[in-house]
Design a protein around this motif. Sequence first.
Motif, mmCIF file in Angstrom:
data_model
loop_
_atom_site.group_PDB
_atom_site.id
_atom_site.type_symbol
_atom_site.label_atom_id
_atom_site.label_comp_id
_atom_site.label_asym_id
_atom_site.label_seq_id
_atom_site.Cartn_x
_atom_site.Cartn_y
_atom_site.Cartn_z
ATOM 1 N N GLU A 42 36.441 41.523 58.472
ATOM 2 C CA GLU A 42 36.704 40.757 59.701
ATOM 3 C C GLU A 42 37.833 39.755 59.547
ATOM 4 O OE1 GLU A 42 31.962 40.845 60.973
ATOM 5 O OE2 GLU A 42 32.899 38.991 60.267
ATOM 6 N N ALA A 43 37.878 39.077 58.374
ATOM 7 C CA ALA A 43 38.726 37.879 58.275
ATOM 8 C C ALA A 43 40.107 38.137 57.681
ATOM 9 C CB ALA A 43 38.010 36.807 57.456
ATOM 10 N N PHE A 44 40.252 39.219 56.906
ATOM 11 C CA PHE A 44 41.539 39.447 56.254
ATOM 12 C C PHE A 44 42.462 40.257 57.167
ATOM 13 C CE2 PHE A 44 41.394 38.010 51.752
ATOM 14 C CZ PHE A 44 40.152 37.414 51.787
ATOM 15 N N PRO A 45 43.764 40.040 57.050
ATOM 16 C CA PRO A 45 44.689 40.720 57.961
ATOM 17 C C PRO A 45 44.790 42.221 57.672
ATOM 18 C CG PRO A 45 45.897 39.531 56.287
ATOM 19 C CD PRO A 45 44.457 39.169 56.094
ATOM 20 N N ALA A 46 45.300 42.940 58.645
ATOM 21 C CA ALA A 46 45.550 44.370 58.471
ATOM 22 C C ALA A 46 46.472 44.558 57.281
ATOM 23 C CB ALA A 46 46.195 44.946 59.727
ATOM 24 N N GLY A 47 46.290 45.640 56.568
ATOM 25 C CA GLY A 47 47.113 45.864 55.378
ATOM 26 C C GLY A 47 46.402 45.433 54.113
ATOM 27 N N THR A 48 45.287 44.667 54.256
ATOM 28 C CA THR A 48 44.486 44.307 53.085
ATOM 29 C C THR A 48 43.694 45.543 52.648
ATOM 30 O OG1 THR A 48 44.252 42.056 53.924
ATOM 31 C CG2 THR A 48 42.688 42.750 52.224
ATOM 32 N N LYS A 49 43.586 45.737 51.346
ATOM 33 C CA LYS A 49 42.761 46.832 50.814
ATOM 34 C C LYS A 49 41.689 46.235 49.921
ATOM 35 C CE LYS A 49 46.866 49.699 50.838
ATOM 36 N NZ LYS A 49 48.003 50.075 49.998
ATOM 37 N N TRP A 79 37.879 43.688 44.425
ATOM 38 C CA TRP A 79 39.293 43.578 44.043
ATOM 39 C C TRP A 79 40.105 43.840 45.297
ATOM 40 C CZ3 TRP A 79 42.372 41.582 40.663
ATOM 41 C CH2 TRP A 79 43.583 42.162 40.265
ATOM 42 N N LEU A 80 40.832 42.840 45.755
ATOM 43 C CA LEU A 80 41.549 42.929 47.030
ATOM 44 C C LEU A 80 43.046 43.033 46.805
ATOM 45 C CD1 LEU A 80 38.782 41.479 47.819
ATOM 46 C CD2 LEU A 80 40.056 40.603 49.785
ATOM 47 N N GLU A 81 43.631 44.030 47.425
ATOM 48 C CA GLU A 81 45.094 44.089 47.472
ATOM 49 C C GLU A 81 45.515 43.494 48.808
ATOM 50 O OE1 GLU A 81 46.796 47.950 46.864
ATOM 51 O OE2 GLU A 81 48.843 47.221 47.206
ATOM 52 N N LEU A 82 46.281 42.416 48.756
ATOM 53 C CA LEU A 82 46.690 41.724 49.974
ATOM 54 C C LEU A 82 47.990 42.351 50.482
ATOM 55 C CD1 LEU A 82 46.030 38.121 48.588
ATOM 56 C CD2 LEU A 82 44.427 39.652 49.757
ATOM 57 N N PRO A 83 48.331 42.088 51.735
ATOM 58 C CA PRO A 83 49.611 42.612 52.226
ATOM 59 C C PRO A 83 50.734 42.220 51.259
ATOM 60 C CG PRO A 83 48.357 41.655 54.015
ATOM 61 C CD PRO A 83 47.598 41.362 52.769
ATOM 62 N N GLU A 84 51.722 43.083 51.141
ATOM 63 C CA GLU A 84 52.634 42.975 50.010
ATOM 64 C C GLU A 84 53.355 41.648 49.873
ATOM 65 O OE1 GLU A 84 55.201 46.341 49.411
ATOM 66 O OE2 GLU A 84 55.973 45.352 47.606
ATOM 67 N N ARG A 85 53.680 41.014 51.001
ATOM 68 C CA ARG A 85 54.461 39.776 50.854
ATOM 69 C C ARG A 85 53.615 38.567 50.456
ATOM 70 N NH1 ARG A 85 56.816 38.112 56.567
ATOM 71 N NH2 ARG A 85 57.325 40.318 56.608
ATOM 72 N N VAL A 86 52.280 38.741 50.435
ATOM 73 C CA VAL A 86 51.411 37.595 50.116
ATOM 74 C C VAL A 86 51.369 37.349 48.598
ATOM 75 C CG1 VAL A 86 49.092 36.638 50.300
ATOM 76 C CG2 VAL A 86 50.010 38.060 52.150
ATOM 77 N N ASP A 87 51.646 36.106 48.211
ATOM 78 C CA ASP A 87 51.623 35.741 46.795
ATOM 79 C C ASP A 87 50.229 35.178 46.456
ATOM 80 O OD1 ASP A 87 51.823 34.509 44.347
ATOM 81 O OD2 ASP A 87 53.824 33.679 44.718
ATOM 82 N N VAL A 124 45.255 33.964 53.766
ATOM 83 C CA VAL A 124 46.049 35.182 53.535
ATOM 84 C C VAL A 124 46.798 35.562 54.818
ATOM 85 C CG1 VAL A 124 45.914 37.660 53.023
ATOM 86 C CG2 VAL A 124 44.539 36.031 51.692
ATOM 87 N N ARG A 125 46.086 35.474 55.936
ATOM 88 C CA ARG A 125 46.698 35.790 57.226
ATOM 89 C C ARG A 125 47.922 34.892 57.473
ATOM 90 N NH1 ARG A 125 44.292 38.701 61.378
ATOM 91 N NH2 ARG A 125 42.250 38.706 60.376
ATOM 92 N N SER A 126 47.750 33.587 57.161
ATOM 93 C CA SER A 126 48.853 32.643 57.414
ATOM 94 C C SER A 126 50.043 32.934 56.499
ATOM 95 C CB SER A 126 48.376 31.202 57.200
ATOM 96 O OG SER A 126 48.226 30.936 55.807
ATOM 97 N N LEU A 127 49.796 33.563 55.358
ATOM 98 C CA LEU A 127 50.895 33.837 54.413
ATOM 99 C C LEU A 127 51.538 35.196 54.652
ATOM 100 C CD1 LEU A 127 49.277 32.441 51.130
ATOM 101 C CD2 LEU A 127 51.252 31.465 52.313
#
Lengths: 482, 482
Positions: free
Chosen positions: A398-405, A416-424, A478-481
């Motif tokens: 629900e809370a993580f942005p699209a593109g999160t795995k 183990w979460l892979e965040l959208p690529e530009r997120v540090d 994560v969404r904000s980043l």
Amino acid sequence: LAEDVPVGDLGLATRYSELAHEMSERIREGVLRPGDRLPSVRSVRRTRKMSPATVLQAYRVLEDRGDVRVRGRSGYYVNARKIGPMAEPAASEGTPKVVEPTVRDVVLDLVNAVKSPDIVALSSAFPDPSLFPLARLARALHAAALRLTPNSIYEDLTPGNPELRRCIARRYMETGVTVPIEEIVVTSGALEALNLCLRTATRPGDIVAIESPAFYAALETIQRLGLRCIEVPTCPREGIQVGALAKVLARHSVKACWLMSNFQNPTGASMPDEKKVELVRLLEKHDVPMIEDDVYAELHFDPVPRKPVKAFDRRGLVMHCSSYSKCLAPGYRVGWASPGRYAKDVSWAKLTFSMAATSAAQWAVVEYLKKPGYNFHLRRLRATLLDRQGRMLKIVHEAFPAGTKVTRPSGGYFLWLELPERVDAMKVYEKACARKIHVAPGPIFSAQKQFRNFIRLNHGIEWSPKVGEAVATVGSIVRSLS
Amino acid sequence: LAEDVPVGDLGLATRYSELAHEMSERIREGVLRPGDRLPSVRSVRRTRKMSPATVLQAYRVLEDRGDVRVRGRSGYYVNARKIGPMAEPAASEGTPKVVEPTVRDVVLDLVNAVKSPDIVALSSAFPDPSLFPLARLARALHAAALRLTPNSIYEDLTPGNPELRRCIARRYMETGVTVPIEEIVVTSGALEALNLCLRTATRPGDIVAIESPAFYAALETIQRLGLRCIEVPTCPREGIQVGALAKVLARHSVKACWLMSNFQNPTGASMPDEKKVELVRLLEKHDVPMIEDDVYAELHFDPVPRKPVKAFDRRGLVMHCSSYSKCLAPGYRVGWASPGRYAKDVSWAKLTFSMAATSAAQWAVVEYLKKPGYNFHLRRLRATLLDRQGRMLKIVHEAFPAGTKVTRPSGGYFLWLELPERVDAMKVYEKACARKIHVAPGPIFSAQKQFRNFIRLNHGIEWSPKVGEAVATVGSIVRSLS
């Protein structure tokens, strides 16, 4: 005070004021606490070769300052902390900035976070300790303490309590793994077992193959022993890629592998049995030993336990390490190694490194296992972890942005979460820290600081609405980043 | 049995007979003992992917052999060991010959000797465990177990239980040594503390200065870490010769010293305070850290405790290591390091090497120390050790040949004997072993295998006429060789 003392006595003045200052510091630090008695004049006279008059003079200074008071003839006692008319300046505030933290800083931070009740430690490496049968263990510890004789201290020396080693061998047998009692070396938790095995199998400068990502303690141990490592591509579902490892072994002089074949930390990956067989045959071909970290073995969500790579080992190459810390008795520090053909060397390393594991803790586990209840406890523990995995996954979805795995491991307690690529992930870590939420950022799981946009979350910590909110907060960070 | 099976079923025959053989082996080894239940058909079917029929066939083979029996519907149970009409051949006999044993063989032998009730272990490194307040410790352990909460597991993580570290800091203070609580790192006994300190202070290839003779664990650790050592001349009464060490430090790039300034193992030497000051100033001059093994500190026969070198350290160079194993709680594995300026590094090393010391054991020591009695116990322990020292010295004087020399340490429980020059301590060791008496031969205390004609005797073991006779026997062996 020094003004009261004639100049000729400056030596004496220095000595008593030094003593007064020192005792005052000990009181400030809490080594001496309200109600504690100061060392007797007689003992200070002896240990510091001071005259009784000097000691008394120092103690009177402390009395004048209000630090201590005399109680009849029994000595000087530390006063309750005075609250004077004016408060001391407060400590400086604000969240310390994370400036390129090293793995060590972050890992220390993860460990310290669990000690702090106002931090939500999604970064924790430990499961919720209230999931363990602490009361029954306490009774077992008491029973163990009562049966400790002078001789048990000797009997429990490395390689360890014979009865405990028999319990471990039986559990192996029940899982379909053949390990003779003689091979088992009891250690202070699995971490010591892993360290001793790696050190036994290698010499400084050697190359060790590890998973990518890998448990950060493996990276630390490799560095500390002066070894180098090669990170081998690893699938977050099925573990290390045996083909990739084959190429590494063909090209490099690898002296050992350190792997987790079940519920790998941080990915939760488990190798299918056929891949385990393939892996062990590859190791046989190159005669490379494997240190197998199997601490989450008992935390399987499937009805059937997963076999370790050790089960398929024909030549004693697999050094299997595990413990009771994650499945039964956290804090007891009872682990073991079954190091195959290296058993004697590991036993010797344990003996000369730390002599033995705590006698009473070894016996406590034996006493606990004697009675029925272990399997019942495990079934409940597994069910709870699976339930909490579901809850955390729901919030992540629900809370993580699209593109999160995200992984969905079939055991253990890590996502183990892979965040959208530009997120540090280090930025996520930093921003979450400021909100008193700790996550484990991807780069600490890699010698090359890969996994910049990954984080590990622990769904096995004590569950509360606050935890759910914390996961949602991390999602919004994560969404904000992104 | 295989004959009963049609040829086409050979695969099946192999599978069930393999399982039968394996279970039979587990029974022989004692992993499964009389009265134990065999793994259920259901669980074997799962873990080994065998049909129930195959498992049952295997279990019936075991039943036919008399290894197990069925109990109603509850499963197969291991039978009491049958005594058949004919006994199995006995194990081969005779004392194994010692053929140029390595330090490792001898040290393993010393450790194993204490486990064997029919060996007089004059070689032991441990004091008689019946000299310790085991019953009171058991009560303290029970109290500790009851107060363990889920959170205490976190609180007791490295650097260790805060209350225990306060107790340690107070004891330092009482001896006139200033160590802040924050500096103290709780370890699994002093041996782990020493290992972690040495590893923290050095890199593979570095040179370490040690006493000559030195504690064999120091030699082993130095070797294991890939270090080299320089043995510095040491007086059996006053410890390491500071002048000789000064020359070594001037000529070689020494990266650390590992020394025992009080009741050194094996000589029993203690450095006078002025030598300790001289030593620490020398270390300051060269900026060389010192690992101080002070495990026998509490076992002083003089009324006043001896200060460690740490007491005179102004720059945080001394890494002081000790434990409760030799003075209060053997088998509890509660030790500590106070590593001066290296405190953070040692704490990190402990955390990543073995996470923490056992929670309950740390608390047990705290619970014990809360009540009065420790000093009383120590006074009695010291008196007993001194008394046994006298008894053993008397027999040594009577039984050993002229030309034998012996120390008379003012603390601890070791006598260090220089035998007449032509006597080979390894021969004494070998001949004594044959009489079921173990002594610690001199060469294990030296990297260069010096001290060919020295032995160490432990006068702190459980005293009995048998011990006296054993010492006299060793004397007669020495006499026969001289």
